[in-house]
Design an enzyme around this catalytic site. Structure first.
Site, PDB file in Angstrom:
ATOM      1  N   ARG A   1      14.240  -4.398 -16.913  1.00 41.63           N
ATOM      2  CA  ARG A   1      15.421  -4.645 -17.743  1.00 41.63           C
ATOM      3  C   ARG A   1      16.657  -4.051 -17.066  1.00 41.63           C
ATOM      4  O   ARG A   1      16.555  -3.062 -16.356  1.00 41.63           O
ATOM      5  CB  ARG A   1      15.226  -3.993 -19.125  1.00 41.63           C
ATOM      6  CG  ARG A   1      16.196  -4.456 -20.164  1.00 41.63           C
ATOM      7  CD  ARG A   1      15.731  -4.209 -21.612  1.00 41.63           C
ATOM      8  NE  ARG A   1      15.381  -2.847 -21.901  1.00 41.63           N
ATOM      9  CZ  ARG A   1      14.151  -2.422 -22.195  1.00 41.63           C
ATOM     10  NH1 ARG A   1      13.148  -3.268 -22.240  1.00 41.63           N
ATOM     11  NH2 ARG A   1      13.936  -1.162 -22.452  1.00 41.63           N
TER      12      ARG A   1
ATOM     13  N   ASP B   1       9.966  18.795   1.795  1.00 39.28           N
ATOM     14  CA  ASP B   1      10.214  19.359   3.118  1.00 39.28           C
ATOM     15  C   ASP B   1      11.638  19.073   3.584  1.00 39.28           C
ATOM     16  O   ASP B   1      12.056  19.559   4.628  1.00 39.28           O
ATOM     17  CB  ASP B   1       9.215  18.810   4.144  1.00 39.28           C
ATOM     18  CG  ASP B   1       7.821  19.417   3.955  1.00 39.28           C
ATOM     19  OD1 ASP B   1       7.699  20.473   3.307  1.00 39.28           O
ATOM     20  OD2 ASP B   1       6.850  18.818   4.463  1.00 39.28           O
TER      21      ASP B   1
ATOM     22  N   THR C   1       8.238   3.255  -5.413  1.00 48.43           N
ATOM     23  CA  THR C   1       8.124   3.196  -3.957  1.00 48.43           C
ATOM     24  C   THR C   1       9.433   2.768  -3.307  1.00 48.43           C
ATOM     25  O   THR C   1       9.573   2.896  -2.102  1.00 48.43           O
ATOM     26  CB  THR C   1       7.030   2.179  -3.565  1.00 48.43           C
ATOM     27  OG1 THR C   1       7.392   0.906  -4.109  1.00 48.43           O
ATOM     28  CG2 THR C   1       5.679   2.585  -4.126  1.00 48.43           C
TER      29      THR C   1
ATOM     30  N   HIS D   1      -7.917  27.139   8.495  1.00 50.46           N
ATOM     31  CA  HIS D   1      -6.520  27.277   8.117  1.00 50.46           C
ATOM     32  C   HIS D   1      -6.420  27.673   6.646  1.00 50.46           C
ATOM     33  O   HIS D   1      -6.837  26.929   5.775  1.00 50.46           O
ATOM     34  CB  HIS D   1      -5.812  25.940   8.353  1.00 50.46           C
ATOM     35  CG  HIS D   1      -4.329  26.031   8.303  1.00 50.46           C
ATOM     36  ND1 HIS D   1      -3.644  26.509   7.219  1.00 50.46           N
ATOM     37  CD2 HIS D   1      -3.365  25.709   9.206  1.00 50.46           C
ATOM     38  CE1 HIS D   1      -2.344  26.459   7.451  1.00 50.46           C
ATOM     39  NE2 HIS D   1      -2.157  25.987   8.648  1.00 50.46           N
TER      40      HIS D   1
END
Lengths: 197, 197, 197
Positions: free
Chosen positions: C188, C83, C170, C123
């Site tokens: 590493r 987005d 993350t 929807h």
């Protein structure tokens, strides 16, 4: 669902099994979701008000398997391997390629597994019986399960908790908790006062 | 398999390569499993007594790749990316969407990878040569590999060991051991006296 | 791509959207990659010299989504849920079944999620608006992303770094670093002097 238990919009020429209960406000994308369905239980699958399941959802239920989809529960795509019970709470949201399994369907010990494998060549369904009982899975209300997560036998996910994408959940998750990883670990607590609804 | 090396029950109009050896009690669901097969080795794939592979199994073997499926080994669905050797022991059970790769097929260093990428636009197979030798994978007897696990180059899984669903196995696993996670870690030892068969 | 914005080799009878810019040396395997494309941005997707995307790549771009594919960047198969912005640097290599998401597309809090779920039955696109802004993803040059990895909102992967198969990334990754696991951890450091090109 019309009188013949078919879906008008279905791409697959199947029917919805007679022991599947669908609220008139619920939505089933395709009867193909029942291709592996073998349950003989009354109300083997129940869709409550506004519940919906989409393409990629498969009800792989054994003869005694039972699944409940709570109000406005939405399942984008989950394989539900169920020989006992999988309960999906109200307003639970399940993303795509999620796996729920309440059963291993294979002997855990080697001698039993070897016997099962010897039977496979002559068995059309490749199904073995496990030697450990199936253990129910429960998602409480307002749970959110990220894509490609996997929920193992006996797990309860507490109210309002979130499971991160690709997590493997081996233990129950308390309410209002974010877990993620393989294996899944607690990464954050949510504030229940912000979260109740 | 009939005389023309086709399978009567096959949905795909293919043939089994001449250098694939299939015991008469073994089962191959579809010749599509050999769509990416390029091995020139004698007995490049061997199915022993009662071994079976199902839809979703792909033998992506390079010119020198070799695979053995032991007695009553069952492979629900594995992508086998093999430039050296993948040995699946007797009574091994491999679940669905498992990946075995004994090779990376890409240069590990950046200069080599950039050169490979520059060659891709003109290359029909999008195949690059790695700069690290392939390293064989071995599953000993009675091993159980959970769904969507991934076994990396050089790994041996010892007799009777279990690999949890969605594990990524980067190191060899001793016999009679349960590993799980990404990366996979030892989570339990099994009692060999209960487990031998 | 020919004058009608179709691909001669395409199995899907689609066209390439007008706001997708493709260098004449770049390669797009199929217009099906744009089945979920909804961006209204100028140059919403840009393929630079020698860039290529293959079957399984999906540009799931919202109205303001933007993607850039650098020179000789190769994307075997990625779902790009965007987005805001996903930038894939020069000579980046992305394996199969990779997910980039710069947005969650769902309210993080329960009251908002419940409201979104109540709107779903009526929807057609099952799309909810998130309540957290999308955060751009950037891959710098010479990055290698292993198969089935998942890159979450706001992550930058530094020059020359490698992300292992099935990793869930993350947090941002520094240059010349190998990360792997779910969640991804540094395993590493690479020597930049060996690696620059």
């Amino acid at each position: 669902m019309n009188a013949g238990r078919t879906l008008e919009w279905d791409w697959y020429p199947g029917t919805i099994p007679a022991n599947v209960v669908i609220d008139e406000t619920a939505y089933v994308e395709t009867s193909f979701s029942f291709y592996l369905f073998r349950s003989a239980m009354p109300a083997a699958v129940t869709y409550r008000r506004g519940a919906s399941t989409y393409l990629g959802t498969m009800f792989d239920l054994g003869p005694r398997g039972r699944v409940e989809l709570g109000e406005y529960a939405l399942v984008h795509g989950a394989r539900i391997i169920c020989d006992a019970e999988v309960i999906i709470g109200d307003y639970a949201l399940v993303s795509w390629n999620v796996l729920f399994m309440d059963t291993y369907r294979l002997p855990r010990g080697i001698p039993g597994r070897r016997q099962a494998l010897q039977r496979v060549p002559g068995h059309p369904l490749r199904i073995a019986d496990g030697d450990v009982p199936a253990q129910p899975i429960r998602l409480e209300r307002n749970v959110w399960i990220g894509f490609e997560a996997c929920i193992l036998p006996g797990v309860t996910i507490g109210e309002g908790s979130i499971v991160g994408a690709k997590s493997v959940v081996t233990q129950s998750v308390p309410p209002f908790t974010v877990v993620a990883g393989n294996p899944a670990r607690v990464i954050r607590r949510l504030n229940p006062f912000d979260q109740r609804a």
